[in-house]
Scaffold this active site. Structure first.
Site, mmCIF file in Angstrom:
data_model
loop_
_atom_site.group_PDB
_atom_site.id
_atom_site.type_symbol
_atom_site.label_atom_id
_atom_site.label_comp_id
_atom_site.label_asym_id
_atom_site.label_seq_id
_atom_site.Cartn_x
_atom_site.Cartn_y
_atom_site.Cartn_z
ATOM 1 N N CYS A 121 -2.142 9.365 2.672
ATOM 2 C CA CYS A 121 -1.645 8.829 1.401
ATOM 3 C C CYS A 121 -2.576 9.138 0.249
ATOM 4 O O CYS A 121 -2.136 9.207 -0.904
ATOM 5 C CB CYS A 121 -1.435 7.324 1.517
ATOM 6 S SG CYS A 121 -2.917 6.407 1.931
ATOM 7 N N GLU B 94 0.877 -1.174 0.000
ATOM 8 C CA GLU B 94 0.000 0.000 0.000
ATOM 9 C C GLU B 94 0.909 1.217 0.000
ATOM 10 O O GLU B 94 1.430 1.618 1.042
ATOM 11 C CB GLU B 94 -0.912 -0.017 1.234
ATOM 12 C CG GLU B 94 -1.791 -1.255 1.353
ATOM 13 C CD GLU B 94 -2.824 -1.358 0.250
ATOM 14 O OE1 GLU B 94 -2.982 -0.397 -0.538
ATOM 15 O OE2 GLU B 94 -3.483 -2.400 0.149
#
Length: 483
Positions: free
Chosen positions: A260, A226
């Protein structure tokens, strides 16, 4: 999730000897119970949820201590509420996910039957970054223990108070041979990645992801990465610019942009920049009446990250960009690591702010002549973790969805894709691969084992016609099968 996560590769874990001991103990414990029952798994999820509901105040305090100031409501929403939603969804759907699923069987192999049996992988590793440490740790755990695994979790050295609290909370409900929360020495994350896990999930930067994947490859450990990237905002010229400004402002100041999937840069319709500046300034004052001194405005995690953001802005300005600070920085801001939202107008493509993941409240703003030009701009760069489109046109929505790649998309808002418990979360290309959350999280941490079951002795099966010596019937059957 930011490029600075390289520092996290050498963050907190136990000494190698203790570390290996924990892994071996979990491996032995898994061997003694390779397929936890539905009841056991739901009880584990219930215990994990109770840790959050009973200790929300302690979690808020720990995160505020690590950040210097962490907005309480953002912690409640992102770290606690979202984690609980992921746990609840997994628990509710678990009986269906665990059930063997039938698959079609070729006519030549009847009366045999096919099925897919979900099986726990074993011992999994989860590497957690500093920006949402509770959420990423707990949501990863929810997927992993729903799938029946043992888990080792590595926390970031940037959040020592949160790591200490989570270790104590987990230890109060789970034995260390089931779930272990660890810190460690400087070389510990590299050691962590090199262990022969049955699966490894890493959340961090693309650069560090290369090191994690290389270490895991030595054991052929499957990985879920990720990562981050530069998540664009594409805006249709028919969409109200004041509404765009309000929603982008929220996404860019949420956790001070240390997310993010935060909007990384905005592609505005030609001629709309000044209007956008006016509206985002108004909304900034409305959201933060006391400016960045407000407790609702989160601090940058440490001085190194604060200085990195300053350097990004200075570099862009030196390259000819216009800088619009929605609040002038002061010595008090620097002391408390409060970085005011800063717009970078028309940055050079070669400037750092257009090459690096920003991971803070700095927003590059560029104009494009059309949505098609915006699509081309996005496609000329690495595939992002998130993409945001503001348009009420079904045609344009469909065009952007089909013409671009991104880990996830939200239309007419920002960040929302991450908060959906039923949706998978993950990247594509340099923003990562694999996913967790929802059913896909269960699948990530399970081996979906194909099983062919032949019927009982004495029952006829066409397969017997394929035994040697091959006669005319066997040859004709193979021909009918396409051979």
């Amino acid at each position: 999730m930011s490029s600075s996560q390289a520092h996290d590769l050498v963050s907190e874990l136990p000494s190698n000897a203790n570390f290996n001991s924990i892994f071996e103990n979990q491996k032995a414990a898994f061997e003694s119970n390779k397929f936890p029952s539905l009841t056991q798994r739901r009880q584990h999820l219930k215990s994990l949820k109770k840790l959050l509901t009973d200790n929300s105040g302690l979690i808020i305090t720990a995160l505020c201590k690590d950040f210097g100031n962490r907005c309480t409501e953002e912690t409640r929403l992102s770290e606690i509420s979202n984690s609980i939603n992921n746990i609840d969804y997994a628990s509710h759907k678990l009986s269906t996910w665990m059930r063997p699923h039938k698959r079609g069987t070729g006519i030549w192999f009847l009366p045999g039957e096919n099925q897919i049996v979900p099986q726990p992988r074993g011992v999994v590793g989860i590497i957690v970054p500093w920006n949402y440490p509770i959420n990423i740790a707990v949501s990863g755990l929810a997927s992993a223990i729903a799938a029946g695994n043992r888990c080792m979790v590595k926390m970031s050295e940037c959040t020592p108070a949160t790591e200490k609290l989570l270790r104590e909370l987990i230890a109060s409900k789970f034995s260390p041979d089931h779930i272990s929360i660890e810190g460690g020495e400087a070389d510990a994350a590299a050691t962590f990645s090199a262990l022969p896990f049955d699966h490894l999930m890493f959340t961090g930067s693309t650069r560090v992801g290369h090191f994690v994947m290389a270490a895991a490859a030595k054991n052929l450990t499957p990985v879920t990465l990720e990562l981050g990237g530069k998540s664009p905002v594409i805006i249709d010229d028919k969409y109200p610019i004041d509404e765009v400004a309000k929603r982008v402002l929220w996404g860019k100041t949420y956790n001070a942009g240390q997310t993010c999937i935060a909007p990384d840069y905005a592609l505005l319709p030609a001629g709309s920049t000044e209007n956008f500046i006016v509206w985002i300034s108004r909304h900034f004052r409305a959201h933060f009446p006391n400016g960045v001194a407000s407790n609702d405005y989160t601090s940058i995690i440490n001085r190194a990250h604060y200085d990195r953001l300053t350097a990004l802005v200075n570099d862009a300005e030196a390259d000819g960009a216009r800088i619009v600070r929605l609040e002038e920085p002061s010595p008090e801001h620097v002391k408390n690591r409060k970085f005011p939202l800063t717009l970078v107008i028309n940055p050079s493509p070669s400037s750092r702010v257009m090459k690096e993941e920003i991971f803070g409240p700095v927003l590059p703003v560029l104009e494009t002549e059309s949505v098609n030009d915006a699509i081309n701009f996005v496609n000329a760069r690495a595939r992002p973790l998130a993409l945001y489109l503001f348009s009420n046109s079904n045609r344009l929505q469909d065009e952007v969805l089909k013409s671009t790649h991104a880990g996830g998309v939200t239309i007419n808002d920002v960040l929302m894709q991450y908060l959906q418990a039923a949706q998978p979360f993950g990247g594509i290309g340099s923003s990562g691969f694999g996913s967790y959350h929802g059913k896909e999280g269960f699948l990530t941490f399970s081996h979906m084992k194909p099983v062919f079951k032949q019927r009982g002795i004495g029952r006829f099966t066409g397969v017997k016609l394929l035994y040697p010596p091959y006669g005319n019937i066997g040859r004709r059957l193979i021909s009918l099968m396409g051979g």
